[in-house]
Design an enzyme around this catalytic site. Structure first.
Site, PDB file in Angstrom:
ATOM      1  N   PRO A  12       0.792  -1.240   0.000  1.00 16.70           N
ATOM      2  CA  PRO A  12       0.000   0.000   0.000  1.00 16.70           C
ATOM      3  C   PRO A  12       0.820   1.284   0.000  1.00 16.70           C
ATOM      4  CG  PRO A  12       0.129  -0.893   2.198  1.00 16.70           C
ATOM      5  CD  PRO A  12       0.880  -1.850   1.320  1.00 16.70           C
ATOM      6  N   ASP A  35       1.684   0.310 -12.390  1.00 14.97           N
ATOM      7  CA  ASP A  35       0.468   1.114 -12.292  1.00 14.97           C
ATOM      8  C   ASP A  35       0.729   2.438 -11.585  1.00 14.97           C
ATOM      9  OD1 ASP A  35      -1.121  -0.682 -13.542  1.00 14.97           O
ATOM     10  OD2 ASP A  35      -1.829  -1.647 -11.705  1.00 14.97           O
ATOM     11  N   LYS A  57      -3.238   4.037 -14.387  1.00 18.04           N
ATOM     12  CA  LYS A  57      -4.636   4.347 -14.709  1.00 18.04           C
ATOM     13  C   LYS A  57      -5.151   5.472 -13.827  1.00 18.04           C
ATOM     14  CE  LYS A  57      -5.604  -0.456 -15.601  1.00 18.04           C
ATOM     15  NZ  LYS A  57      -5.614  -1.558 -14.679  1.00 18.04           N
ATOM     16  N   GLY A  89      -0.818  -2.611  -3.747  1.00 17.55           N
ATOM     17  CA  GLY A  89      -1.458  -3.525  -2.798  1.00 17.55           C
ATOM     18  C   GLY A  89      -1.182  -4.969  -3.164  1.00 17.55           C
ATOM     19  N   ASP A  90      -2.242  -5.782  -3.183  1.00 18.64           N
ATOM     20  CA  ASP A  90      -2.114  -7.167  -3.632  1.00 18.64           C
ATOM     21  C   ASP A  90      -2.528  -7.245  -5.105  1.00 18.64           C
ATOM     22  OD1 ASP A  90      -1.879 -10.121  -3.147  1.00 18.64           O
ATOM     23  OD2 ASP A  90      -3.928  -9.978  -3.900  1.00 18.64           O
ATOM     24  N   THR A 118      -2.276  -5.981   1.114  1.00 18.25           N
ATOM     25  CA  THR A 118      -3.360  -5.189   0.533  1.00 18.25           C
ATOM     26  C   THR A 118      -3.706  -3.975   1.399  1.00 18.25           C
ATOM     27  OG1 THR A 118      -5.641  -5.177  -0.201  1.00 18.25           O
ATOM     28  CG2 THR A 118      -5.122  -6.709   1.571  1.00 18.25           C
ATOM     29  N   MET A 171     -12.011   1.833  -3.814  1.00 21.55           N
ATOM     30  CA  MET A 171     -12.395   2.650  -4.972  1.00 21.55           C
ATOM     31  C   MET A 171     -13.748   3.318  -4.753  1.00 21.55           C
ATOM     32  SD  MET A 171     -11.155   0.205  -8.086  1.00 21.55           S
ATOM     33  CE  MET A 171     -11.674  -1.361  -7.440  1.00 21.55           C
ATOM     34  N   GLY A 200      -3.523   5.484   3.321  1.00 15.62           N
ATOM     35  CA  GLY A 200      -3.269   4.571   4.428  1.00 15.62           C
ATOM     36  C   GLY A 200      -1.849   4.031   4.428  1.00 15.62           C
TER      37      GLY A 200
HETATM   38  N1  SAH Z   1      -4.872  -4.141  -5.313  1.00 13.74           N
HETATM   39  C1  SAH Z   1      -5.027  -3.007  -4.456  1.00 13.74           C
HETATM   40  C2  SAH Z   1      -6.363  -2.341  -4.640  1.00 13.74           C
HETATM   41  C3  SAH Z   1      -6.555  -1.786  -6.016  1.00 13.74           C
HETATM   42  S1  SAH Z   1      -8.021  -0.878  -6.162  1.00 13.74           S
HETATM   43  C4  SAH Z   1      -4.814  -3.423  -3.009  1.00 13.74           C
HETATM   44  O1  SAH Z   1      -4.753  -4.624  -2.706  1.00 13.74           O
HETATM   45  O2  SAH Z   1      -4.652  -2.550  -2.150  1.00 13.74           O
HETATM   46  C5  SAH Z   1      -7.471   0.743  -5.750  1.00 13.74           C
HETATM   47  C6  SAH Z   1      -8.122   1.192  -4.465  1.00 13.74           C
HETATM   48  O3  SAH Z   1      -7.397   0.686  -3.359  1.00 13.74           O
HETATM   49  C7  SAH Z   1      -8.140   2.673  -4.257  1.00 13.74           C
HETATM   50  O4  SAH Z   1      -9.213   3.287  -4.939  1.00 13.74           O
HETATM   51  C8  SAH Z   1      -8.324   2.760  -2.762  1.00 13.74           C
HETATM   52  O5  SAH Z   1      -9.666   2.520  -2.404  1.00 13.74           O
HETATM   53  C9  SAH Z   1      -7.518   1.581  -2.276  1.00 13.74           C
HETATM   54  N2  SAH Z   1      -6.169   1.971  -1.854  1.00 13.74           N
HETATM   55  C10 SAH Z   1      -5.006   1.656  -2.430  1.00 13.74           C
HETATM   56  N3  SAH Z   1      -3.969   2.137  -1.712  1.00 13.74           N
HETATM   57  C11 SAH Z   1      -4.508   2.763  -0.644  1.00 13.74           C
HETATM   58  C12 SAH Z   1      -3.961   3.430   0.488  1.00 13.74           C
HETATM   59  N4  SAH Z   1      -2.648   3.572   0.658  1.00 13.74           N
HETATM   60  N5  SAH Z   1      -4.824   3.940   1.399  1.00 13.74           N
HETATM   61  C13 SAH Z   1      -6.147   3.803   1.255  1.00 13.74           C
HETATM   62  N6  SAH Z   1      -6.710   3.173   0.210  1.00 13.74           N
HETATM   63  C14 SAH Z   1      -5.898   2.658  -0.724  1.00 13.74           C
END
Ligand code: SAH
Length: 495
Positions: A12, A35, A57, A89-90, A118, A171, A200
């Site tokens: 994250p 990404d 994106k 994230g994941d 994630t 999202m 976060g």
């Molecule tokens: N694969 C990613 C999620 C992709 S969708 C994962 O596992 O984290 C992208 C969404 O993830 C963003 O719109 C937001 O809702 C969330 N996100 C990603 N990074 C974040 C962060 N550091 N803090 C809060 N939300 C986050």
């Protein structure tokens, strides 16, 4: 021969929450396809020789459509490359990782998957919210709240509310009102605790904790932006009690680290441990000289001391000796002086012990210590940067010493984050910039250009660096010693 594709979850935020397997895969990559959400420091692990493809994106705006991403992955692998597909994230959680692997399989490209931490679980953890807790719930549901433009959300709110678990919506910031309305119309208690966490796990994390009925209003008032997630459930009541992140001493402070990448790591890591939002923006690079003749000439003369004024100088000396077909035994018989602990550590890396380190880590004190060590005069060999400070050789000569100043490397002003620094400076988002040498000050000023430098604290090592910073009207604070500990102590005092 076909290469392979490794899907890597980048976690994250920064490098700390990247897995070891993920880092190893990136460091071995020939090409990296990444990404928008992937952090700059993680991108910094990509080898210089590797191809970088940004398929980032934006919301509702896809610069590179998914089918093209798929094709890029197949093409790169078919060129025989070891490809890393880096995702925030994941990689399998709302990252379309599954689709990419299916396409690779159809095209006979071997693939591997390195899961990532994630945001759905990590952001709540950094906000004091355990996603499950025996007193409150026994399940957690991760839901996408991304709606196609103009279409309603496709979420079964009735089932979610009935299940009674913690709900994490990704999202979902643009659809925050719709999500809350959906839950209320499915008869969730209007006072059910809920939160939004922005950025976060990162140094600039913000959170708003409220109830389902008033969360949207409070979040809009606070102006939270993407990336952010929504979390709903009684576990949100723990968010103050279990908050370990915001009480960290440097939380909320944005600190820019300007020293070269090789040397930035430890300072940046320590600052992050203390909760700072660290921007690693190296402003200088050391480039070793091809011409090593001056060193060869110097070695033909007798010297009593070999003097090192930076870790880069130690490495450059070793490399220059190699170019001459020699090694560190060429310094046999000389005493070794190091300007500070970092330089002495670099010598120790080659099995050498510094005979002298001044009490204070700067050129002036080094000169004093050397003169005290050689009251009857002697010859000093300075192995250092071409644009090294003049105080050291001048003081040594004034004390009757013979000085040979050998330029081993040049310091070049280069900064890949110039635009980001300028924008942050204009927005008043930078609290502290750390400068470890005059050249880092000059490198920073060159990168940012004409700007107002009065809005942050310039935390400098040594008086000479401070003078350089004052020349640009910076508000200067001086760390007592050129050590990370001294810099940190100075910052903690300030906060
Ligand atoms: N694969 C990613 C999620 C992709 S969708 C994962 O596992 O984290 C992208 C969404 O993830 C963003 O719109 C937001 O809702 C969330 N996100 C990603 N990074 C974040 C962060 N550091 N803090 C809060 N939300 C986050």
């Amino acid at each position: 021969m076909t290469g392979k594709v490794t899907l890597v979850g980048a976690g994250p935020g920064g490098c700390e929450l990247l897995t070891l397997a993920g880092a190893a895969a990136i460091e071995k990559a020939d090409a990296v396809v990444f990404d928008r959400l992937v952090n700059e420091d993680i991108l910094g692990l990509i080898p210089e020789t590797a191809e970088r493809v940004n398929v980032g994106k934006e919301n509702n705006h896809h610069p590179v459509p998914q089918d093209q991403i798929n094709e890029i992955l197949v093409r790169l692998a078919q060129e025989g490359k070891n490809v890393v597909r880096l995702k925030g994230g994941d990689c399998y959680l709302f990252g379309r990782g599954g689709e990419e692997c299916e396409y690779l399989l159809e095209n006979g490209v071997p693939f591997q998957v390195v899961p990532g931490v994630t945001s759905a679980l990590a952001a709540p953890a950094f906000a004091g919210i355990p996603v499950t807790h025996r007193d409150f719930c026994s399940s957690v549901h991760i839901i996408t709240a991304h709606a196609r433009a103009g279409k309603p959300l496709q979420i079964d709110f009735d089932s979610l509310v009935k299940a009674g678990g913690t709900l994490v919506f990704l999202m979902g910031l643009t659809a925050l009102e719709q999500v809350m309305d959906g839950l209320l119309s499915a008869h969730i208690a209007p006072d059910m605790p809920a939160a939004v966490i922005e950025n976060g796990t990162r140094g600039n994390q913000r959170k708003v904790v409220a109830s389902v009925s008033d969360l949207a209003g409070k979040v809009r008032a606070a102006g939270l932006k993407s990336p952010a997630l929504i979390i709903v459930g009684k576990v949100c009541t723990l968010s103050d009690k279990l908050d370990w992140f915001t009480p960290l001493p440097l939380h909320g402070k944005t600190v820019v680290v300007t020293r070269p990448r090789e040397r930035a790591g430890t300072l940046a890591a320590r600052l992050r441990e203390l909760g700072a939002n660290v921007i690693e923006a190296p402003c200088i690079e050391t480039v070793e000289r091809e011409n090593v003749q001056p060193l060869a000439d110097a070695l033909a003369q007798h010297h009593d001391w070999a003097v090192f004024t930076s870790p880069a100088g130690v490495h450059a000396a070793v490399h220059a000796l190699h170019k001459l077909g020699r090694d560190l035994r060429a310094l046999y018989g000389m005493q070794l002086a190091a300007i500070g602990r970092g330089t002495a550590d670099a010598l120790a890396g080659y099995g050498l012990t510094a005979d002298l380190i001044p009490m204070q880590y700067d050129g002036e004190h080094l000169a004093d210590a050397l003169t005290a060590a050689m009251p009857q005069g002697g010859a000093a060999l300075l192995l250092r940067a071409a644009a090294g400070g003049h105080i050291l050789p001048e003081k040594l000569k004034a004390a009757g010493m013979h000085v040979t100043d050998v330029p081993l490397y040049d310091t070049e002003y280069r900064c890949t984050k110039a635009d980001e620094l300028r924008a942050m400076l204009e927005a008043g988002e930078i609290d502290v910039v750390t400068f470890t040498s005059i050249s880092t000050v000059e490198g920073f000023v060159q990168a940012v250009g004409a700007a107002d430098y009065t809005g942050f604290t310039a935390l400098c090592i040594g008086e000479q660096t401070a003078q350089a910073a004052r020349k640009h009207n910076m508000n200067v604070k001086i760390a007592e010693n050129a050590t990370i500990d001294a810099m940190i102590a100075c910052l903690l005092e300030e906060s």
